[in-house]
Design a protein around this motif. Sequence first.
Motif, PDB file in Angstrom:
ATOM      1  N   ALA A 144     -29.071 -48.751  76.964  1.00  0.00           N
ATOM      2  CA  ALA A 144     -28.720 -49.584  75.808  1.00  0.00           C
ATOM      3  C   ALA A 144     -27.368 -50.274  76.006  1.00  0.00           C
ATOM      4  O   ALA A 144     -26.428 -49.690  76.548  1.00  0.00           O
ATOM      5  N   MET A 145     -27.295 -51.511  75.548  1.00  0.00           N
ATOM      6  CA  MET A 145     -26.045 -52.257  75.511  1.00  0.00           C
ATOM      7  C   MET A 145     -25.489 -52.138  74.094  1.00  0.00           C
ATOM      8  O   MET A 145     -26.161 -52.520  73.123  1.00  0.00           O
ATOM      9  N   ILE A 146     -24.272 -51.612  73.965  1.00  0.00           N
ATOM     10  CA  ILE A 146     -23.729 -51.264  72.649  1.00  0.00           C
ATOM     11  C   ILE A 146     -22.482 -52.078  72.329  1.00  0.00           C
ATOM     12  O   ILE A 146     -21.582 -52.212  73.159  1.00  0.00           O
TER      13      ILE A 146
ATOM     14  N   GLN B 241     -21.284 -42.473  71.900  1.00  0.00           N
ATOM     15  CA  GLN B 241     -21.475 -41.490  72.962  1.00  0.00           C
ATOM     16  C   GLN B 241     -22.885 -40.902  72.921  1.00  0.00           C
ATOM     17  O   GLN B 241     -23.517 -40.680  73.967  1.00  0.00           O
ATOM     18  N   LEU B 242     -23.383 -40.663  71.713  1.00  0.00           N
ATOM     19  CA  LEU B 242     -24.733 -40.115  71.554  1.00  0.00           C
ATOM     20  C   LEU B 242     -25.783 -41.089  72.087  1.00  0.00           C
ATOM     21  O   LEU B 242     -26.706 -40.698  72.806  1.00  0.00           O
ATOM     22  N   ILE B 243     -25.633 -42.361  71.740  1.00  0.00           N
ATOM     23  CA  ILE B 243     -26.587 -43.370  72.203  1.00  0.00           C
ATOM     24  C   ILE B 243     -26.535 -43.487  73.722  1.00  0.00           C
ATOM     25  O   ILE B 243     -27.574 -43.570  74.393  1.00  0.00           O
ATOM     26  N   GLN B 244     -25.341 -43.471  74.276  1.00  0.00           N
ATOM     27  CA  GLN B 244     -25.202 -43.573  75.730  1.00  0.00           C
ATOM     28  C   GLN B 244     -25.836 -42.382  76.442  1.00  0.00           C
ATOM     29  O   GLN B 244     -26.364 -42.513  77.548  1.00  0.00           O
ATOM     30  N   GLN B 245     -25.804 -41.223  75.788  1.00  0.00           N
ATOM     31  CA  GLN B 245     -26.402 -40.028  76.384  1.00  0.00           C
ATOM     32  C   GLN B 245     -27.926 -40.072  76.361  1.00  0.00           C
ATOM     33  O   GLN B 245     -28.581 -39.759  77.365  1.00  0.00           O
TER      34      GLN B 245
ATOM     35  N   LYS C 154     -29.753 -34.557  68.156  1.00  0.00           N
ATOM     36  CA  LYS C 154     -31.046 -34.894  68.757  1.00  0.00           C
ATOM     37  C   LYS C 154     -31.914 -35.677  67.788  1.00  0.00           C
ATOM     38  O   LYS C 154     -32.549 -36.667  68.167  1.00  0.00           O
ATOM     39  N   GLU C 155     -31.943 -35.251  66.530  1.00  0.00           N
ATOM     40  CA  GLU C 155     -32.741 -35.964  65.538  1.00  0.00           C
ATOM     41  C   GLU C 155     -32.189 -37.359  65.311  1.00  0.00           C
ATOM     42  O   GLU C 155     -32.935 -38.322  65.139  1.00  0.00           O
ATOM     43  N   MET C 156     -30.863 -37.492  65.329  1.00  0.00           N
ATOM     44  CA  MET C 156     -30.236 -38.802  65.203  1.00  0.00           C
ATOM     45  C   MET C 156     -30.680 -39.709  66.348  1.00  0.00           C
ATOM     46  O   MET C 156     -31.081 -40.861  66.132  1.00  0.00           O
ATOM     47  N   ALA C 157     -30.627 -39.193  67.571  1.00  0.00           N
ATOM     48  CA  ALA C 157     -30.994 -39.993  68.737  1.00  0.00           C
ATOM     49  C   ALA C 157     -32.471 -40.380  68.715  1.00  0.00           C
ATOM     50  O   ALA C 157     -32.828 -41.529  69.004  1.00  0.00           O
ATOM     51  N   LEU C 158     -33.324 -39.432  68.357  1.00  0.00           N
ATOM     52  CA  LEU C 158     -34.756 -39.719  68.280  1.00  0.00           C
ATOM     53  C   LEU C 158     -35.057 -40.761  67.207  1.00  0.00           C
ATOM     54  O   LEU C 158     -35.936 -41.618  67.378  1.00  0.00           O
ATOM     55  N   SER C 159     -34.329 -40.707  66.101  1.00  0.00           N
ATOM     56  CA  SER C 159     -34.523 -41.668  65.017  1.00  0.00           C
ATOM     57  C   SER C 159     -34.084 -43.064  65.446  1.00  0.00           C
ATOM     58  O   SER C 159     -34.732 -44.067  65.105  1.00  0.00           O
ATOM     59  N   ILE C 160     -32.983 -43.141  66.183  1.00  0.00           N
ATOM     60  CA  ILE C 160     -32.506 -44.434  66.684  1.00  0.00           C
ATOM     61  C   ILE C 160     -33.527 -45.026  67.663  1.00  0.00           C
ATOM     62  O   ILE C 160     -33.838 -46.221  67.604  1.00  0.00           O
ATOM     63  N   GLN C 161     -34.068 -44.192  68.542  1.00  0.00           N
ATOM     64  CA  GLN C 161     -35.087 -44.674  69.473  1.00  0.00           C
ATOM     65  C   GLN C 161     -36.328 -45.131  68.728  1.00  0.00           C
ATOM     66  O   GLN C 161     -36.936 -46.151  69.077  1.00  0.00           O
TER      67      GLN C 161
END
Length: 222
Positions: free
Chosen positions: A29-31, A20-24, A110-117
């Motif tokens: 992204a294709m997950i 859900q976080l990645i989709q937001q 937010k930090e998780m999402a930024l790190s994934i990006q």
Amino acid sequence: MSNTILVADDHPVFRYGLVQLIQQYIPEAMIAEAANVNEVRVHLNKQTFDLVLLDLNFPGLQMPEGFQLLRKLADLTAFVVISMTNDPSTVAQVMRSGADGFIGKSVDSKEMALSIQAALDGDIVKVGVSRFDRNNAGNANFHTNSIHPALTSMTERQLQVLDGIRRGLSNKQIAQELFISHHTVRIHVSSVLRMLEVHSRASAAAIATSARDVRTHQANTK
């Protein structure tokens, strides 16, 4: 082009939340999801992913051997380990095993999402680590007083990419500097690691730095 991400975690609630976080934050992204090691292998055999987010304590995954086997199935894929276990020695072992990054599960969304990006952009990510010395993580004692023999057989482009790794550049930054595609950089990075017989960029950087120091010393003593 959409990024492809494999979320591998055996806890359904966390896996759902991460998807859900990645989709937001990365809606294009294709997950895909995996709840065990066998499902990870099936996915990696079916397609090439840009990024695998892998739980450190995944049932059936033995570190470092099991992790390195997964890497061999997808040598062009970035692997980032996610874990609640975030002590320095564990993180250092993860990086030595060939991971492209580590994210502690305690970080905020937010930090998780930024790190994934950032991982998708080719950066080495290390966040959510307790009492962590970033300069020493992943250094697998590959320093040597001689030049690694593989360096003499690398192409000019491979040496340029290795120098970028030595300077701490991400794949994206190397691509911009050399005017080549991000995908091409990934191919070169994979070849360089294989030729140097190491599993992480940190180890490759240590070899390149050592070789540079040796050449500098030789030049100064002539």
